[in-house]
Design an enzyme around this catalytic site. Structure first.
Site, PDB file in Angstrom:
ATOM      1  N   CYS A  25      15.857  65.106 104.066  1.00 58.79           N
ATOM      2  CA  CYS A  25      16.181  63.730 104.452  1.00 58.79           C
ATOM      3  C   CYS A  25      14.927  62.868 104.308  1.00 58.79           C
ATOM      4  O   CYS A  25      13.819  63.319 104.589  1.00 58.79           O
ATOM      5  CB  CYS A  25      16.691  63.684 105.879  1.00 58.79           C
ATOM      6  SG  CYS A  25      18.279  64.526 106.085  1.00 58.79           S
ATOM      7  N   HIS A  69      22.419  66.840 112.592  1.00 57.34           N
ATOM      8  CA  HIS A  69      21.095  66.747 113.178  1.00 57.34           C
ATOM      9  C   HIS A  69      20.516  68.158 113.340  1.00 57.34           C
ATOM     10  O   HIS A  69      21.250  69.154 113.375  1.00 57.34           O
ATOM     11  CB  HIS A  69      21.163  66.030 114.523  1.00 57.34           C
ATOM     12  CG  HIS A  69      21.404  64.555 114.375  1.00 57.34           C
ATOM     13  ND1 HIS A  69      21.537  63.700 115.445  1.00 57.34           N
ATOM     14  CD2 HIS A  69      21.536  63.797 113.255  1.00 57.34           C
ATOM     15  CE1 HIS A  69      21.731  62.466 114.985  1.00 57.34           C
ATOM     16  NE2 HIS A  69      21.739  62.499 113.673  1.00 57.34           N
ATOM     17  N   GLU A  71      19.294  69.695 115.874  1.00 56.87           N
ATOM     18  CA  GLU A  71      19.772  70.414 117.069  1.00 56.87           C
ATOM     19  C   GLU A  71      21.132  71.042 116.798  1.00 56.87           C
ATOM     20  O   GLU A  71      21.394  72.187 117.158  1.00 56.87           O
ATOM     21  CB  GLU A  71      19.899  69.443 118.256  1.00 56.87           C
ATOM     22  CG  GLU A  71      18.628  68.705 118.622  1.00 56.87           C
ATOM     23  CD  GLU A  71      18.506  67.366 117.914  1.00 56.87           C
ATOM     24  OE1 GLU A  71      18.728  67.285 116.679  1.00 56.87           O
ATOM     25  OE2 GLU A  71      18.181  66.380 118.600  1.00 56.87           O
ATOM     26  N   CYS A  97      19.764  62.856 120.400  1.00 59.32           N
ATOM     27  CA  CYS A  97      20.686  61.745 120.569  1.00 59.32           C
ATOM     28  C   CYS A  97      21.791  62.169 121.543  1.00 59.32           C
ATOM     29  O   CYS A  97      21.835  63.318 121.980  1.00 59.32           O
ATOM     30  CB  CYS A  97      21.278  61.344 119.222  1.00 59.32           C
ATOM     31  SG  CYS A  97      22.423  62.548 118.523  1.00 59.32           S
ATOM     32  N   CYS A 100      24.056  65.170 120.215  1.00 62.86           N
ATOM     33  CA  CYS A 100      23.396  66.477 120.269  1.00 62.86           C
ATOM     34  C   CYS A 100      23.195  66.922 121.710  1.00 62.86           C
ATOM     35  O   CYS A 100      23.279  68.116 122.010  1.00 62.86           O
ATOM     36  CB  CYS A 100      22.053  66.432 119.551  1.00 62.86           C
ATOM     37  SG  CYS A 100      22.234  66.311 117.760  1.00 62.86           S
ATOM     38  N   TYR A 118      13.074  59.029 121.168  1.00 57.50           N
ATOM     39  CA  TYR A 118      14.050  58.432 120.272  1.00 57.50           C
ATOM     40  C   TYR A 118      14.184  56.972 120.685  1.00 57.50           C
ATOM     41  O   TYR A 118      13.836  56.606 121.803  1.00 57.50           O
ATOM     42  CB  TYR A 118      15.379  59.196 120.448  1.00 57.50           C
ATOM     43  CG  TYR A 118      16.461  58.912 119.437  1.00 57.50           C
ATOM     44  CD1 TYR A 118      16.234  59.022 118.065  1.00 57.50           C
ATOM     45  CD2 TYR A 118      17.736  58.566 119.863  1.00 57.50           C
ATOM     46  CE1 TYR A 118      17.243  58.778 117.161  1.00 57.50           C
ATOM     47  CE2 TYR A 118      18.757  58.320 118.955  1.00 57.50           C
ATOM     48  CZ  TYR A 118      18.508  58.422 117.608  1.00 57.50           C
ATOM     49  OH  TYR A 118      19.494  58.187 116.709  1.00 57.50           O
TER      50      TYR A 118
HETATM   51 ZN   LIG Z   1      21.465  64.213 117.298  1.00 59.92          ZN
END
Ligand SMILES: [Zn+2]
Length: 138
Positions: A25, A69, A71, A97, A100, A118
């Site tokens: 990414c 993600h 996680e 987030c 997750c 975050y």
């Molecule tokens: Zn996440």
């Protein structure tokens, strides 16, 4: 002198940061490790599901909605293995987030060690509500 636990926490978090570099990414690279009984039982970085192209962003540079993600990748990887995440510690380079965080709670993970905050803290807030021990190491 820092204690043993803090020393291990720092080392695993550094390993998660190294692991994040495997992510293809472009916008953000995140790495996660699951550690149980002082053993790495799973790992993950953000990316598309198995069998999909290794490109996270669309033509406009936005992250594709089906990118997993780090996680989620670590939790689903241990789900495919003979081990499980109950009572494990998750090490992740960026605070989880909200989505997750739900998975972390339901996976029975009891401790989270993370590095960067975050942009929104609703994930961490949810984990705190669930009684998960949270450690932030800069
Ligand atoms: Zn996440």
């Amino acid at each position: 002198m820092q204690n043993k636990q803090e020393q291990f926490d720092r080392s695993y978090l550094e390993m998660a940061a190294v692991w994040a570099k495997n992510s293809y990414c472009k916008r953000r690279q995140v790495g996660a490790l699951l550690v149980k009984d002082r053993m790495i039982i799973s790992d993950g970085y953000n990316g598309t599901p198995a069998g999909f192209e290794n490109i996270c962003e669309d033509d406009e540079g936005h992250t594709k909605p089906y990118v997993l993600h780090a996680e989620a990748n670590a939790i689903t990887k241990v789900a495919k293995s003979g081990n499980n995440s109950k009572g494990a510690t998750m090490y992740v380079t960026t605070a989880p987030c909200l989505e997750c965080s739900k998975l972390i709670i339901q996976a029975g993970i009891t401790r989270l060690v993370y590095k960067d905050d975050y942009r929104i803290s609703d994930g961490i807030d949810l984990l705190k509500r669930a009684g998960i021990e949270i450690v932030n190491i800069e």
